[in-house]
Motif scaffolding. Structure first.
Motif, mmCIF file in Angstrom:
data_model
loop_
_atom_site.group_PDB
_atom_site.id
_atom_site.type_symbol
_atom_site.label_atom_id
_atom_site.label_comp_id
_atom_site.label_asym_id
_atom_site.label_seq_id
_atom_site.Cartn_x
_atom_site.Cartn_y
_atom_site.Cartn_z
ATOM 1 N N ARG A 189 38.543 -61.965 -32.044
ATOM 2 C CA ARG A 189 37.252 -61.968 -31.343
ATOM 3 C C ARG A 189 37.366 -62.460 -29.904
ATOM 4 O O ARG A 189 36.436 -62.310 -29.115
ATOM 5 N N ALA A 190 38.522 -63.052 -29.553
ATOM 6 C CA ALA A 190 38.711 -63.488 -28.168
ATOM 7 C C ALA A 190 39.033 -62.318 -27.239
ATOM 8 O O ALA A 190 38.926 -62.445 -26.018
ATOM 9 N N LEU A 191 39.404 -61.166 -27.810
ATOM 10 C CA LEU A 191 39.782 -60.019 -26.987
ATOM 11 C C LEU A 191 38.563 -59.238 -26.518
ATOM 12 O O LEU A 191 37.628 -58.998 -27.287
ATOM 13 N N VAL A 192 38.606 -58.813 -25.276
ATOM 14 C CA VAL A 192 37.512 -58.018 -24.707
ATOM 15 C C VAL A 192 37.319 -56.728 -25.515
ATOM 16 O O VAL A 192 36.186 -56.258 -25.685
ATOM 17 N N PHE A 193 38.399 -56.179 -26.044
ATOM 18 C CA PHE A 193 38.350 -54.920 -26.794
ATOM 19 C C PHE A 193 37.312 -54.969 -27.899
ATOM 20 O O PHE A 193 36.578 -53.997 -28.131
ATOM 21 N N PHE A 194 37.209 -56.088 -28.599
ATOM 22 C CA PHE A 194 36.306 -56.173 -29.736
ATOM 23 C C PHE A 194 34.920 -56.699 -29.373
ATOM 24 O O PHE A 194 34.108 -56.991 -30.263
ATOM 25 N N GLU A 195 34.632 -56.799 -28.076
ATOM 26 C CA GLU A 195 33.240 -57.007 -27.660
ATOM 27 C C GLU A 195 32.439 -55.733 -27.893
ATOM 28 O O GLU A 195 31.221 -55.772 -28.054
ATOM 29 N N ASN A 196 33.129 -54.618 -27.906
ATOM 30 C CA ASN A 196 32.521 -53.301 -28.100
ATOM 31 C C ASN A 196 32.316 -53.049 -29.597
ATOM 32 O O ASN A 196 33.278 -53.010 -30.364
ATOM 33 N N GLN A 197 31.056 -52.862 -30.016
ATOM 34 C CA GLN A 197 30.768 -52.662 -31.436
ATOM 35 C C GLN A 197 31.450 -51.410 -31.979
ATOM 36 O O GLN A 197 31.876 -51.380 -33.129
ATOM 37 N N ALA A 198 31.600 -50.377 -31.149
ATOM 38 C CA ALA A 198 32.259 -49.152 -31.604
ATOM 39 C C ALA A 198 33.717 -49.418 -31.982
ATOM 40 O O ALA A 198 34.240 -48.815 -32.927
ATOM 41 N N ASN A 199 34.369 -50.340 -31.266
ATOM 42 C CA ASN A 199 35.751 -50.685 -31.593
ATOM 43 C C ASN A 199 35.825 -51.501 -32.886
ATOM 44 O O ASN A 199 36.744 -51.332 -33.688
ATOM 45 N N GLN A 200 34.849 -52.380 -33.082
ATOM 46 C CA GLN A 200 34.783 -53.109 -34.353
ATOM 47 C C GLN A 200 34.554 -52.136 -35.509
ATOM 48 O O GLN A 200 35.175 -52.255 -36.573
ATOM 49 N N ALA A 201 33.676 -51.164 -35.283
ATOM 50 C CA ALA A 201 33.380 -50.166 -36.319
ATOM 51 C C ALA A 201 34.611 -49.314 -36.622
ATOM 52 O O ALA A 201 34.843 -48.918 -37.771
ATOM 53 N N LYS A 202 35.402 -49.042 -35.600
ATOM 54 C CA LYS A 202 36.631 -48.270 -35.788
ATOM 55 C C LYS A 202 37.590 -49.026 -36.717
ATOM 56 O O LYS A 202 38.180 -48.433 -37.641
ATOM 57 N N LEU A 203 37.737 -50.336 -36.494
ATOM 58 C CA LEU A 203 38.576 -51.167 -37.359
ATOM 59 C C LEU A 203 38.023 -51.183 -38.781
ATOM 60 O O LEU A 203 38.773 -51.065 -39.759
#
Length: 447
Positions: A189-203
């Motif tokens: 959660r410290a990574l900017v990448f996972f600030e994006n909900q679409a990236n969380q949804a991808k995971l």
């Protein structure tokens, strides 16, 4: 070549800022993330130029040269995903560009088919959103949800669930979806990448489909730590899935749990045997403190030191370990099984030229015939950590809590490169001592 790259070449290393730019950390989290030790170095680290030059015109890969470079200095962030696909056995180095493109397309179609099956049962899959709330009860009945303020949870109230009779494994899969969601929001959660909900949804989607495909394992906490880097490194979701799926072929047994045992137990038992062989006094001390089962090392083995290292260092550690453990048979074995990698039996027919296509650690195992799958480099890495902490463990540890605290102090302070070098020394020491004990037992068999 840009100015920053020219400057990097002049001083022999890439700047830390350049490396960190691939995996930016949220400003408010920068003080809390572990220190990064890894520095890609020109002439040692596998660069994009070196990687592209390793392919023939048809697409055959000089895997021996690639392995040497990775073992010396890891992989530059710009090509990690592409290289990992080979290290994990997704592709055969002895294949052409055309053959790999055809295989990639077939795999993408297979992933799409599995995802479509999942979508028909739980439509939020593939929607760009995910759920953290249970969608069924333990007996498979739909649950009712109230709306929340979180976008990630806001899909629950309208989440359709099929009303047909479900077998226990399908019910368990549905129950797993909320746990995957809870773990997704906690992972990296410290990574900017996972600030994006679409990236969380991808995971979440990748893990949901994997749990559907592999119902015997399903989902176990810790898998998000393994899957997250694949989702970050590989833009195409299907490619990320297959990279994760191949990683799980290595790690699958670690996540198998029953009422009587934990999946990683065999590796913990191997760790105990290694420490007992290379350092019997330390092993005896840990046993006296009720730590002889080495459960304090469970997390390190389960998720390959993800929690002990910075994100960048964890990626470096994994790729160097995979390069060191690389076996040219890996693709054909993985391609014919969806289970754990079988033991690679040494048959005495590997010549010196073929040995160059093996990783440094695997080469040693092949030469000595010590090819048991549970003798993984990660186990010797844990043993090396214990060796490093031996003085404090022997002097200060009065109970198991002290052991956990002393070993836990490596978090944020572990230099992956030094730890790997130490692990190789422990492995050499173990082979020498084990060979001595076997020789002695043959000379002096028990009555």
């Amino acid at each position: 070549m840009g100015n920053s790259m020219i400057a990097a070449c002049k001083n022999g290393k890439f700047s830390l800022e350049e490396v960190d730019s691939y995996f930016p950390v949220r400003t408010e989290c920068q003080a809390d993330v572990p220190k990064t030790f890894f520095r890609p170095k020109v002439g040692k680290t596998l660069s994009e130029r070196r990687w592209n030059a390793a392919f023939s015109q048809e697409g055959y890969l000089d895997i021996a040269g690639v392995l040497r470079r990775i073992q010396r200095g890891g992989i530059h962030p710009s090509i990690k995903g592409a290289v990992w696909e080979f290290l994990l056995g997704c592709f055969d180095p002895n294949s052409t560009f055309e053959e790999r493109n055809e295989l990639r397309q077939r795999r993408r179609e297979q992933y799409a088919a599995w995802k479509s099956e999942c979508q028909k049962i739980v439509p939020v899959i593939g929607s760009g959103k995910f759920t953290t709330n249970a969608i069924v009860t333990d007996d498979g009945q739909p649950t009712e949800h109230s709306n929340t303020s979180s976008d990630a949870q806001n899909t629950n109230s309208a989440l359709p669930v099929d009303n047909g009779v479900c077998d226990k494994k399908v019910i368990q899969w549905k129950l797993n979806l909320s746990q995957i969601g809870l773990d997704v929001v906690r992972t990296d959660r410290a990574l900017v990448f996972f600030e994006n909900q679409a990236n969380q949804a991808k995971l979440w989607d990748v893990l949901a489909v994997y749990a559907w495909m592999d119902k015997d394992i399903g989902y176990v906490q810790g898998m998000t730590d393994i899957c997250s880097p694949m989702v970050i490194l590989l833009e195409n979701e299907a490619d990320a899935f297959w990279c994760f799926e191949h990683a799980m072929l290595r790690l699958r047994e670690n996540f198998k749990c029953t009422a009587n045992s934990i999946g990683v137990q065999s590796q913990l038992s191997t760790l105990a045997q290694i420490v007992k062989t290379v350092d019997p006094k330390l092993h005896q001390h840990l046993e006296e403190l009720d730590g002889g089962e080495y459960l304090f090392a469970l997390r390190m083995l389960m998720v390959l030191f993800r929690r002990e290292l910075s994100f960048v260092d964890a990626l470096y550690l994994w790729e160097v370990m995979w390069a060191m453990e690389y076996n040219p048979k890996i693709y054909s074995l993985y391609d014919n099984t969806r289970e754990q990698l079988p033991e690679l039996v040494y048959d005495g027919k590997v010549n010196d030229k073929q040995l160059k296509q093996y990783g440094k650690f695997e080469r040693k195992k092949v030469r000595t015939g010590a090819t048991k799958q549970n003798d993984a480099l990660a186990i010797f890495l844990v043993a090396s950590v214990l060796e490093t902490k031996k003085k404090r463990l022997m002097k200060e540890a009065k109970g198991l809590d002290d052991v956990v605290q002393i070993v836990g102090e490596i978090t944020g302070n572990l230099d992956a490169k030094k730890a790997l070098n130490k692990a190789l020394k422990v492995h050499k020491k173990y082979l020498n001592k084990a060979s001595f004990f076997i020789h002695r037992s043959l000379l002096h068999p028990p009555p």
